[in-house]
Design a protein around this motif. Structure first.
Motif, PDB file in Angstrom:
ATOM      1  N   LEU A 100       0.826  -1.204   0.000  1.00  0.00           N
ATOM      2  CA  LEU A 100       0.000   0.000   0.000  1.00  0.00           C
ATOM      3  C   LEU A 100       0.863   1.257   0.000  1.00  0.00           C
ATOM      4  O   LEU A 100       0.553   2.244  -0.694  1.00  0.00           O
ATOM      5  CB  LEU A 100      -0.921  -0.003   1.219  1.00  0.00           C
ATOM      6  N   CYS A 101       1.951   1.210   0.758  1.00  0.00           N
ATOM      7  CA  CYS A 101       2.861   2.354   0.823  1.00  0.00           C
ATOM      8  C   CYS A 101       3.503   2.611  -0.538  1.00  0.00           C
ATOM      9  O   CYS A 101       3.566   3.753  -1.014  1.00  0.00           O
ATOM     10  CB  CYS A 101       3.927   2.092   1.879  1.00  0.00           C
ATOM     11  N   ILE A 102       3.993   1.554  -1.188  1.00  0.00           N
ATOM     12  CA  ILE A 102       4.643   1.706  -2.491  1.00  0.00           C
ATOM     13  C   ILE A 102       3.649   2.234  -3.516  1.00  0.00           C
ATOM     14  O   ILE A 102       3.986   3.111  -4.332  1.00  0.00           O
ATOM     15  CB  ILE A 102       5.236   0.359  -2.946  1.00  0.00           C
ATOM     16  N   TYR A 103       2.418   1.719  -3.473  1.00  0.00           N
ATOM     17  CA  TYR A 103       1.402   2.187  -4.420  1.00  0.00           C
ATOM     18  C   TYR A 103       1.121   3.674  -4.212  1.00  0.00           C
ATOM     19  O   TYR A 103       1.034   4.450  -5.181  1.00  0.00           O
ATOM     20  CB  TYR A 103       0.112   1.380  -4.242  1.00  0.00           C
ATOM     21  N   ALA A 104       0.983   4.087  -2.959  1.00  0.00           N
ATOM     22  CA  ALA A 104       0.683   5.493  -2.667  1.00  0.00           C
ATOM     23  C   ALA A 104       1.823   6.401  -3.110  1.00  0.00           C
ATOM     24  O   ALA A 104       1.592   7.468  -3.700  1.00  0.00           O
ATOM     25  CB  ALA A 104       0.413   5.665  -1.165  1.00  0.00           C
ATOM     26  N   VAL A 105       3.056   5.988  -2.859  1.00  0.00           N
ATOM     27  CA  VAL A 105       4.217   6.796  -3.271  1.00  0.00           C
ATOM     28  C   VAL A 105       4.288   6.885  -4.789  1.00  0.00           C
ATOM     29  O   VAL A 105       4.571   7.958  -5.355  1.00  0.00           O
ATOM     30  CB  VAL A 105       5.513   6.198  -2.691  1.00  0.00           C
ATOM     31  N   ALA A 106       4.027   5.769  -5.463  1.00  0.00           N
ATOM     32  CA  ALA A 106       4.074   5.768  -6.922  1.00  0.00           C
ATOM     33  C   ALA A 106       3.009   6.686  -7.517  1.00  0.00           C
ATOM     34  O   ALA A 106       3.273   7.440  -8.463  1.00  0.00           O
ATOM     35  CB  ALA A 106       3.908   4.345  -7.452  1.00  0.00           C
ATOM     36  N   ARG A 107       1.814   6.638  -6.963  1.00  0.00           N
ATOM     37  CA  ARG A 107       0.749   7.516  -7.456  1.00  0.00           C
ATOM     38  C   ARG A 107       1.064   8.976  -7.151  1.00  0.00           C
ATOM     39  O   ARG A 107       0.774   9.874  -7.955  1.00  0.00           O
ATOM     40  CB  ARG A 107      -0.588   7.118  -6.831  1.00  0.00           C
ATOM     41  N   PHE A 108       1.666   9.236  -5.990  1.00  0.00           N
ATOM     42  CA  PHE A 108       2.078  10.597  -5.639  1.00  0.00           C
ATOM     43  C   PHE A 108       3.119  11.117  -6.621  1.00  0.00           C
ATOM     44  O   PHE A 108       3.155  12.315  -6.937  1.00  0.00           O
ATOM     45  CB  PHE A 108       2.640  10.614  -4.218  1.00  0.00           C
ATOM     46  N   ALA A 109       3.972  10.197  -7.130  1.00  0.00           N
ATOM     47  CA  ALA A 109       4.991  10.567  -8.111  1.00  0.00           C
ATOM     48  C   ALA A 109       4.454  10.542  -9.537  1.00  0.00           C
ATOM     49  O   ALA A 109       5.228  10.530 -10.493  1.00  0.00           O
ATOM     50  CB  ALA A 109       6.195   9.630  -7.990  1.00  0.00           C
ATOM     51  N   LYS A 110       3.116  10.489  -9.677  1.00  0.00           N
ATOM     52  CA  LYS A 110       2.442  10.600 -10.968  1.00  0.00           C
ATOM     53  C   LYS A 110       2.637   9.380 -11.874  1.00  0.00           C
ATOM     54  O   LYS A 110       2.601   9.495 -13.093  1.00  0.00           O
ATOM     55  CB  LYS A 110       2.873  11.870 -11.707  1.00  0.00           C
ATOM     56  N   SER A 111       2.843   8.196 -11.289  1.00  0.00           N
ATOM     57  CA  SER A 111       2.820   6.969 -12.080  1.00  0.00           C
ATOM     58  C   SER A 111       1.372   6.571 -12.324  1.00  0.00           C
ATOM     59  O   SER A 111       0.471   6.915 -11.545  1.00  0.00           O
ATOM     60  CB  SER A 111       3.545   5.835 -11.350  1.00  0.00           C
ATOM     61  N   SER A 112       1.136   5.840 -13.409  1.00  0.00           N
ATOM     62  CA  SER A 112      -0.218   5.382 -13.700  1.00  0.00           C
ATOM     63  C   SER A 112      -0.653   4.331 -12.683  1.00  0.00           C
ATOM     64  O   SER A 112       0.175   3.744 -11.979  1.00  0.00           O
ATOM     65  CB  SER A 112      -0.281   4.790 -15.105  1.00  0.00           C
ATOM     66  N   HIS A 113      -1.967   4.085 -12.630  1.00  0.00           N
ATOM     67  CA  HIS A 113      -2.486   3.064 -11.712  1.00  0.00           C
ATOM     68  C   HIS A 113      -1.853   1.699 -11.996  1.00  0.00           C
ATOM     69  O   HIS A 113      -1.462   0.984 -11.061  1.00  0.00           O
ATOM     70  CB  HIS A 113      -4.004   2.982 -11.845  1.00  0.00           C
ATOM     71  N   ALA A 114      -1.734   1.340 -13.277  1.00  0.00           N
ATOM     72  CA  ALA A 114      -1.182   0.028 -13.637  1.00  0.00           C
ATOM     73  C   ALA A 114       0.272  -0.091 -13.203  1.00  0.00           C
ATOM     74  O   ALA A 114       0.692  -1.113 -12.640  1.00  0.00           O
ATOM     75  CB  ALA A 114      -1.312  -0.197 -15.147  1.00  0.00           C
ATOM     76  N   ASP A 115       1.079   0.947 -13.453  1.00  0.00           N
ATOM     77  CA  ASP A 115       2.496   0.901 -13.076  1.00  0.00           C
ATOM     78  C   ASP A 115       2.653   0.888 -11.558  1.00  0.00           C
ATOM     79  O   ASP A 115       3.512   0.179 -11.021  1.00  0.00           O
ATOM     80  CB  ASP A 115       3.240   2.095 -13.667  1.00  0.00           C
ATOM     81  N   ALA A 116       1.845   1.683 -10.857  1.00  0.00           N
ATOM     82  CA  ALA A 116       1.939   1.721  -9.396  1.00  0.00           C
ATOM     83  C   ALA A 116       1.548   0.383  -8.779  1.00  0.00           C
ATOM     84  O   ALA A 116       2.215  -0.109  -7.850  1.00  0.00           O
ATOM     85  CB  ALA A 116       1.030   2.831  -8.857  1.00  0.00           C
ATOM     86  N   LEU A 117       0.495  -0.233  -9.307  1.00  0.00           N
ATOM     87  CA  LEU A 117       0.062  -1.528  -8.783  1.00  0.00           C
ATOM     88  C   LEU A 117       1.098  -2.602  -9.079  1.00  0.00           C
ATOM     89  O   LEU A 117       1.403  -3.451  -8.225  1.00  0.00           O
ATOM     90  CB  LEU A 117      -1.288  -1.906  -9.403  1.00  0.00           C
TER      91      LEU A 117
END
Length: 603
Positions: free
Chosen positions: A317-334
């Motif tokens: 969950l932490c990695i997903y949130a950080v990735a989305r905060f850094a403007k990665s797409s949902h697919a890449d963050a997941l």
């Protein structure tokens, strides 16, 4: 006794190889991946399985060289300029992920009732993702060079750098004796920092000024085995230097690879290292599987199972949130969250140091080691589940312009290797040209070289109209998909008859299909290049230029006749007629007349 000892060592080697040979193909056949196969094979033969090997720690120490060599190969692909371009991902994204995950995972430890120091060490050990597992999965998927893969590599590099300050923090957390002992320990820490900096400077100096001259001298000797030995010397020497400086062996190998990334010997080094890297990395996964103490898991299964689930869920969950905060797409963050939600091999180093400094006790060390190993084993399964059930998102069109009302005298459909060459002539002449393709990554790559390529599917009539096919003088169909090329040819000939239609053909059968579609000009994609090589082959055999030209012209003529006959009477009947005609003409030809070889027609 020596013979018995040698036989015992050989039995271990045979057991390890046998486990890999049996487990890995089986698990890959089941779609579970090679990493899980290695882990299961190690568990089966280890001291907590069938007990065929009882010293996994020794094997793990040797097998860590597989991770070292893996990072060396990655370093070879990371030119300093490319590494500099990743600086924001390495230090920005990497530090953000580490800080946030470390804070939340420490909270998980406190929630399980552990003291703050134990919770912090356990959390930071779990923050250090397994480079070996992630790199293996990225390599199998072919994502290493993709943007999302590059971000993951950058984060892993930062985490590998983090092991040094974490070990220093563990040393400061250790219980201290009063008085002069504190002064001595502080002096020792400063000496350690100085030794680490000295090792880095020495490695950079050797890599910059000595390695390339060394390989040039060895290359002149033309001794392949010496080049292989030199490649191993560079990797292991860099790892040893970093280890002596108190730093990560894997980071030393990575720096050595970066320093050699622009060397003319880069590809030779990679080829020499690859067999050892693959074998030792497999051995590493086997030894990790052997290290899973099933007795500890059985005694403390509520704590270990709960710890694995809590750590992996919170970290994901932490990695997903950080990735989305850094403007990665949902697919890449997941994808990043699923792939990196596990502890790693550096956790073993951190836990061992914490145990020696009495920050954690032996029970905590055993439990946390089991949690990390189980998380590494679960990762390939999580990746498989994610791949099977995750919703597929469309390709990102950021920065890609769709074709819209373009008017041009030349329309090029498909801008791969063939299309890039075929379009050079009209571009050089200054003709107005529109290029369309449906490969987003290729469009981005072409833009870097100054080509404007629009996104569009040439099989659609509306797209061709928007691209200006109704006003084009010439249409070039340069696709490597023969079914799509045939559909486009039929569509273009019907709806845009004013344009000359030039099409790339895949083989002889495709030529016949395109002739039926009525194209104005077609060329088999390998025909002219093969004829050019045949021409050169005649010259190497002593033929004069005129004779070589005559022979190749004769072959072109015969090929044209064969194609005409095949189009008229069917492929097999046409070939029979051509062969019969060849026999008749061969009897009447003069001795010096070029002869067509008695071989099946080229595709």
């Amino acid at each position: 006794m020596a013979v018995e000892g040698s036989a015992g060592d050989l039995l271990k080697v045979v057991t390890l190889l046998g486990a890999a040979v049996v487990a890995v193909p089986l698990f890959k056949r089941l779609g579970l991946g090679s990493v899980l196969g290695y882990l299961a094979g190690g568990l089966a033969i280890g001291p907590f399985g069938m007990g065929l090997i009882n010293d996994p720690a020794t094997i793990l120490h040797i097998a860590e060289l597989g991770v070292v060599m893996y990072l060396f190969v990655i370093g070879l692909e990371m030119q300093p300029s490319h590494l500099w371009s990743l600086r924001r991902a390495i230090f920005g994204l990497g530090s953000l992920q580490v800080v946030v995950c470390g804070f939340l995972l420490t909270g998980v430890g406190l929630a399980f009732g552990f003291p703050l120091g134990v919770s912090f060490v356990s959390a930071m050990g779990f923050v250090l993702t397994s480079t070996a597992v992630v790199m293996q999965v990225l390599g199998e998927r072919g994502d290493m060079a993709q943007p999302r893969g590059q971000k993951i590599v950058a984060i892993l590099l930062f985490e590998d750098l983090l092991i040094v300050p974490l070990l220093a923090v563990v040393a400061f957390m250790a219980a201290h004796e009063p008085g002069a002992q504190v002064v001595a320990e502080q002096a020792s820490r400063w000496a350690t920092i100085g030794l680490a900096l000295g090792s880095l400077v020495a490695l950079v100096a050797v890599g910059t000024w000595l390695l390339n001259p060394l390989f040039r001298v060895l290359a002149r000797s033309r001794a392949r085995e010496v080049m292989t030995a030199a490649a191993l010397l560079v990797v292991l020497g860099a790892a040893l230097l970093m280890q002596l400086g108190g730093l990560s062996m894997a980071m030393g190998a990575f720096l050595a690879g970066v320093l050699l990334s622009e060397s003319t010997f880069r590809h030779q080094l990679e080829a020499d290292i690859e067999p050892f890297r693959g074998l030792l990395l497999g051995l590493f996964f086997l030894s990790v599987g052997m290290s899973l103490d099933l007795a500890v898991v059985a005694r403390n299964w509520p704590l270990i199972v709960g710890g694995v689930l809590a750590m992996m869920v919170v970290k994901a969950l932490c990695i997903y949130a950080v990735a989305r905060f850094a403007k990665s797409s949902h697919a890449d963050a997941l994808d990043r969250a699923v792939l990196m939600a596990q502890g790693g091999e550096f956790a073993f180093v951190l836990f061992s140091a914490a145990l020696g400094a009495r920050v954690i006790d032996a029970t905590v060390n055993a439990n946390m080691t089991a949690i990390v190993v189980l998380s590494m084993a679960l990762t390939p399964l999580m990746v498989l589940v994610h791949k099977r059930f995750a919703r597929k998102e469309g390709v990102s069109m950021d920065g890609i312009e769709a074709v819209d009302g373009r008017a041009a005298s030349v329309l090029v459909i498909g801008f791969g290797r063939f299309g890039q060459i075929a379009s050079q002539g009209v571009i050089a002449r200054g003709a107005s040209i529109t290029i369309i393709d449906n490969d987003v990554q290729m469009i981005r790559d072409a833009e870097a070289y100054g080509f404007k390529v629009y996104y569009g599917d040439g099989c659609r009539s509306d797209v061709l109209h928007a691209a200006g096919a109704h006003t084009a003088q010439t249409i070039l169909v340069c696709l490597d998909n023969k079914e799509a090329a045939t559909r486009i040819a039929a569509l273009a000939k019907t709806e845009f008859p004013q344009a000359q239609l030039l099409v790339r053909a895949f083989d002889r059968e495709h030529v016949l299909d395109l002739r039926k579609a009525g194209v104005d000009y077609l060329v088999r994609e390998t025909f002219e290049s093969a004829m050019a090589m045949g021409h050169q082959a005649l010259l190497t055999m002593g033929a004069e230029e005129e004779e070589a030209i005559a022979v190749m012209d004769h072959l072109r003529q015969r090929d044209t006749e064969r194609m005409d006959l095949e189009a008229a009477g069917g492929m097999f009947a046409g070939r029979a007629l051509v062969l019969g005609n060849q026999v008749k003409k061969a009897a009447a030809q003069q001795e010096k007349t070029p002869q067509e070889p008695d071989a099946p027609p080229a595709s």
